[in-house]
Design a protein around this motif. Structure first.
Motif, PDB file in Angstrom:
ATOM      1  N   VAL A  18       8.214  19.690-111.911  1.00 52.27           N
ATOM      2  CA  VAL A  18       7.346  19.373-110.764  1.00 52.27           C
ATOM      3  C   VAL A  18       5.990  18.690-111.199  1.00 52.27           C
ATOM      4  O   VAL A  18       5.690  17.868-110.532  1.00 52.27           O
ATOM      5  CB  VAL A  18       7.342  20.798-109.794  1.00 52.27           C
ATOM      6  N   ASP A  19       5.470  19.394-112.267  1.00 53.82           N
ATOM      7  CA  ASP A  19       4.369  18.814-112.759  1.00 53.82           C
ATOM      8  C   ASP A  19       4.226  17.450-112.993  1.00 53.82           C
ATOM      9  O   ASP A  19       3.570  16.532-112.789  1.00 53.82           O
ATOM     10  CB  ASP A  19       3.944  19.432-113.899  1.00 53.82           C
ATOM     11  N   ILE A  20       5.554  16.850-113.819  1.00 53.16           N
ATOM     12  CA  ILE A  20       5.763  15.588-114.195  1.00 53.16           C
ATOM     13  C   ILE A  20       5.830  14.845-112.835  1.00 53.16           C
ATOM     14  O   ILE A  20       5.354  13.684-112.800  1.00 53.16           O
ATOM     15  CB  ILE A  20       6.998  15.343-114.885  1.00 53.16           C
ATOM     16  N   VAL A  21       6.716  15.069-111.795  1.00 46.92           N
ATOM     17  CA  VAL A  21       6.637  14.192-110.603  1.00 46.92           C
ATOM     18  C   VAL A  21       5.337  14.184-109.847  1.00 46.92           C
ATOM     19  O   VAL A  21       5.035  13.165-109.541  1.00 46.92           O
ATOM     20  CB  VAL A  21       7.693  15.068-109.785  1.00 46.92           C
ATOM     21  N   ARG A  22       4.552  15.220-109.823  1.00 43.18           N
ATOM     22  CA  ARG A  22       3.163  15.213-109.394  1.00 43.18           C
ATOM     23  C   ARG A  22       2.229  13.964-110.121  1.00 43.18           C
ATOM     24  O   ARG A  22       1.574  13.415-109.405  1.00 43.18           O
ATOM     25  CB  ARG A  22       2.424  16.465-109.441  1.00 43.18           C
ATOM     26  N   THR A  23       2.269  14.201-111.322  1.00 42.63           N
ATOM     27  CA  THR A  23       1.664  13.227-112.084  1.00 42.63           C
ATOM     28  C   THR A  23       2.042  11.669-111.992  1.00 42.63           C
ATOM     29  O   THR A  23       1.196  10.815-111.775  1.00 42.63           O
ATOM     30  CB  THR A  23       2.005  13.665-113.711  1.00 42.63           C
ATOM     31  N   ILE A  24       3.333  11.592-111.846  1.00 44.09           N
ATOM     32  CA  ILE A  24       3.861  10.200-111.489  1.00 44.09           C
ATOM     33  C   ILE A  24       3.425   9.892-110.123  1.00 44.09           C
ATOM     34  O   ILE A  24       2.873   8.629-110.013  1.00 44.09           O
ATOM     35  CB  ILE A  24       5.421  10.304-111.581  1.00 44.09           C
ATOM     36  N   LEU A  25       3.292  10.452-109.313  1.00 44.80           N
ATOM     37  CA  LEU A  25       2.893  10.354-107.861  1.00 44.80           C
ATOM     38  C   LEU A  25       1.431   9.987-107.755  1.00 44.80           C
ATOM     39  O   LEU A  25       1.149   8.952-107.280  1.00 44.80           O
ATOM     40  CB  LEU A  25       3.356  11.429-106.975  1.00 44.80           C
TER      41      LEU A  25
END
Length: 171
Positions: A18-25
């Motif tokens: 989830v943190d990785i996805v947030r960072t990418i977004l």
């Protein structure tokens, strides 16, 4: 592995995803703000034209200086008055050719501004990728000098006022 331990591990991995996805977004959103079509469509082509004009101007000046020097080397000094006139005329041509330095400096300043704009965009992009999205202000523009519209530097061929037009004003 105990069921509680496995469950905790799954929660941890899920949170990391989830943190990785947030960072990418966040990075995608910030990179979208950085998109500046004028950089690619206006500033970089203009910088390229300025560099081309610098090369042409320095080549022309060098050629003029060398021709004037060759003309002076071929002077027949049997007629001192004519020789002095030729030397004077050729020296004036050399002085005129050396005026390229001022115009070249102005053109290099224009190219430098474009490079600084590119550097700023790269820094903003690095900030977006490092997760420092809160420190990026994509809406910030390069400070505008109120006199910038008046100080355009030398015009490229086909732009601005031509020397013949200026000469007619003073005639």
């Amino acid at each position: 592995m105990a069921p509680d331990e496995a469950s905790a591990r799954v929660r941890k991995l899920t949170q990391e995803c989830v943190d990785i996805v947030r960072t990418i977004l966040v990075a995608r959103r910030e990179m979208g703000k950085l998109h500046d079509p004028s950089l690619r469509e206006v500033h970089l082509p203009r910088a390229s034209e300025e560099i081309g004009a610098i090369l042409a101007l320095t080549e022309s000046a060098t050629n003029d200086i060398m021709l004037a020097a060759e003309d002076m080397m071929s002077i027949d000094f049997k007629n001192p008055e004519l020789a002095a006139e030729i030397v004077n005329d050729q020296c004036m041509k050399i002085f005129e050719a050396c005026s390229f330095q001022d115009i070249t400096g102005q053109r290099i300043s224009s190219v430098l501004k474009t490079l600084q704009l590119v550097e700023k965009k790269i820094e903003e992009l690095e900030g977006a990728w490092s997760g420092a999205s809160s420190s990026i202000r994509a809406s910030e523009e390069v400070p505008v000098d109120p006199d910038a519209a008046l100080l355009n530097g030398p015009a490229l061929d086909g732009e601005g006022i031509q020397q013949d037009d200026i000469d007619r004003l003073f005639a």
